[in-house]
Design a protein around this motif. Structure first.
Motif, PDB file in Angstrom:
ATOM      1  N   UNK A   5     -17.551  40.889  94.668  1.00  0.00           N
ATOM      2  CA  UNK A   5     -16.898  39.464  93.860  1.00  0.00           C
ATOM      3  C   UNK A   5     -16.527  38.465  94.440  1.00  0.00           C
ATOM      4  N   UNK A   6     -15.290  39.263  94.570  1.00  0.00           N
ATOM      5  CA  UNK A   6     -14.513  37.791  95.003  1.00  0.00           C
ATOM      6  C   UNK A   6     -15.157  37.512  96.366  1.00  0.00           C
ATOM      7  N   UNK A  26     -10.376  37.027 103.725  1.00  0.00           N
ATOM      8  CA  UNK A  26     -10.230  36.730 102.679  1.00  0.00           C
ATOM      9  C   UNK A  26     -10.106  37.467 101.397  1.00  0.00           C
ATOM     10  N   UNK A  27     -11.004  37.691 101.069  1.00  0.00           N
ATOM     11  CA  UNK A  27     -11.487  38.658 100.475  1.00  0.00           C
ATOM     12  C   UNK A  27     -10.957  39.682  99.870  1.00  0.00           C
ATOM     13  N   UNK A  28     -10.796  39.926 100.932  1.00  0.00           N
ATOM     14  CA  UNK A  28     -10.201  41.824 100.922  1.00  0.00           C
ATOM     15  C   UNK A  28      -8.465  41.539 100.321  1.00  0.00           C
ATOM     16  N   UNK A  29      -8.208  40.450 101.487  1.00  0.00           N
ATOM     17  CA  UNK A  29      -6.741  40.265 100.756  1.00  0.00           C
ATOM     18  C   UNK A  29      -6.126  40.031  99.951  1.00  0.00           C
ATOM     19  N   UNK A  30      -6.892  38.903  98.632  1.00  0.00           N
ATOM     20  CA  UNK A  30      -6.691  38.663  97.978  1.00  0.00           C
ATOM     21  C   UNK A  30      -6.887  39.893  96.625  1.00  0.00           C
ATOM     22  N   UNK A  31      -7.674  40.411  96.844  1.00  0.00           N
ATOM     23  CA  UNK A  31      -8.162  42.146  95.709  1.00  0.00           C
ATOM     24  C   UNK A  31      -6.980  42.098  95.615  1.00  0.00           C
TER      25      UNK A  31
END
Ligand code: 13P
Ligand code: SF4
Length: 353
Positions: A5-6, A26-31
């Motif tokens: 979802x991110x 970047x979505x993975x890192x953000x999570x």
């Protein structure tokens, strides 16, 4: 939010701006960051200049220097991660001595903050005894400690006017000082090492020759070319630009004042005279409006703050900001005095449309 979802949220906002493979990583890192943030009871403050994926995924609050100082003063989190530059994180520490304040990069300086020392301020105070000293928030704690009050681009005029004095020392940004002098109708001088007493007698504002290495790069011909190529384009400048640039553009204000201006106006094309990541962030919020790009002038110091560094800040509790207590207490008086004054918004004289 999970990684999928991110990623979907980032794809919807930034799909036109950031390549897909980058958004996935970047979505993975953000999570990972958002999970760590909860575990550590941390709050992330993100300046408007943060790169788009970071800006849109991990900060609890985004804004300009003034808004983020206010958030730093209010937070009840144990850890403050400042996704901005060192002087901003230092201001958060000045306001929160008992909290852990982390800057995700070791240095993340600022050419304005580097342009003046506490000894320079002491010398000016000797040269102009009794004249109140305003310092732009883009300075380090020891400089703030020597000054009477801080200001940001969001309240500079209001701060100067709040003093109610004929004369004021305004440090260290030459262009901001010149722009505030125009706004307040004051005659500004820049003292030399060997002052000529006669010419130095006629002054109401005393400035310093600090410059922002980013905003100093914009040229009048950039504006002329844009107006020729895109008739009707609305041009917005940060007041760290020269008075000539501010005079030639349509609106001058803090980073958040520019964000709000684009959001609240009907024009179809806008050009920003400020660091370029913010144009991406505004574009993602305003898909119906066109941001005209003249440049890729990125602040090298803001650019040091990445999602990787932000994750590492949380993982390794780095890089901790410390301010010696005697300096902090004196600097806090300057910051508190500023926070008592509301934002003054845009630079009124230069708002043309
Ligand atoms: P703002 O306070 O307008 O966000 O500006 C900070 C800054 O460093 C601009 O270069
Ligand atoms: Fe400093 Fe200029 Fe970077 Fe802002 S854009 S942080 S004033 S160097």
């Amino acid at each position: 939010m999970n990684t999928i979802s991110t990623y979907e949220m980032l794809k919807e906002k930034l799909g036109e701006i950031v390549p897909d493979f980058e958004l996935q990583a970047k979505a993975e890192l953000a999570d990972e960051i958002n999970t760590l943030k909860k575990q550590c009871n941390a709050v992330i403050l993100g300046h408007n200049y943060m790169e788009p994926a970071l800006f849109n995924s991990v900060p609890d609050f985004v804004g300009d220097s003034l808004e983020l100082s206010r958030k730093a003063a209010e937070t009840d989190a144990d850890i403050i991660i400042f996704c901005g530059v060192r002087f901003m994180a230092e201001t958060a520490k000045i306001l929160n001595p008992e909290k852990t304040v982390l800057l995700p990069a070791k240095i993340a300086g600022c050419s304005l903050a580097a342009s003046i020392t506490a000894a320079d301020v002491r010398k000016l105070k000797e040269q102009f005894p009794g004249v109140p000293v305003v310092t732009y928030i883009n300075t380090y704690a020891d400089v703030k400690a020597e000054c009477d009050i801080c200001c940001t681009s969001g309240n500079a005029k209001a701060v100067v006017e709040s003093l109610g004095t004929e004369t004021v020392i305004f440090l260290p940004d030459e262009y901001l000082a010149r722009n505030v002098a125009i706004e307040t109708g004051k005659h500004i001088i820049f003292p030399t090492k060997t002052p000529k007493v006669d010419s130095d007698l006629d002054y109401q504002m005393i400035g310093w020759h600090g410059k922002c290495e980013v905003h100093d790069q914009f040229k009048l011909e950039d504006i002329e070319n844009a107006r020729k190529q895109f008739p009707g384009v609305v041009i917005l400048a940060h007041p760290e630009c020269s008075p000539e640039i501010c005079e030639a553009c349509d609106f001058t204000g803090s980073t958040s004042a520019m964000v709000n201006y684009v959001k609240d106006n009907e024009a179809s094309h806008y050009m920003l005279m400020t660091e370029c990541s913010m144009a991406d962030n505004i574009a993602s919020e305003n898909p119906d409006k066109e941001m005209v790009r003249i440049c890729s002038i990125r602040c090298p110091h803001m650019n040091e703050i990445t999602l990787e560094e932000t994750r590492d800040a949380l993982l390794y509790t780095q890089y901790q900001i410390e301010v010696p207590e005697d300096i902090r207490v004196r600097a806090r008086k300057s910051v508190d005095r500023m926070l008592e004054i509301g934002p003054s918004g845009a630079f009124t004289k230069i708002t043309k449309s």
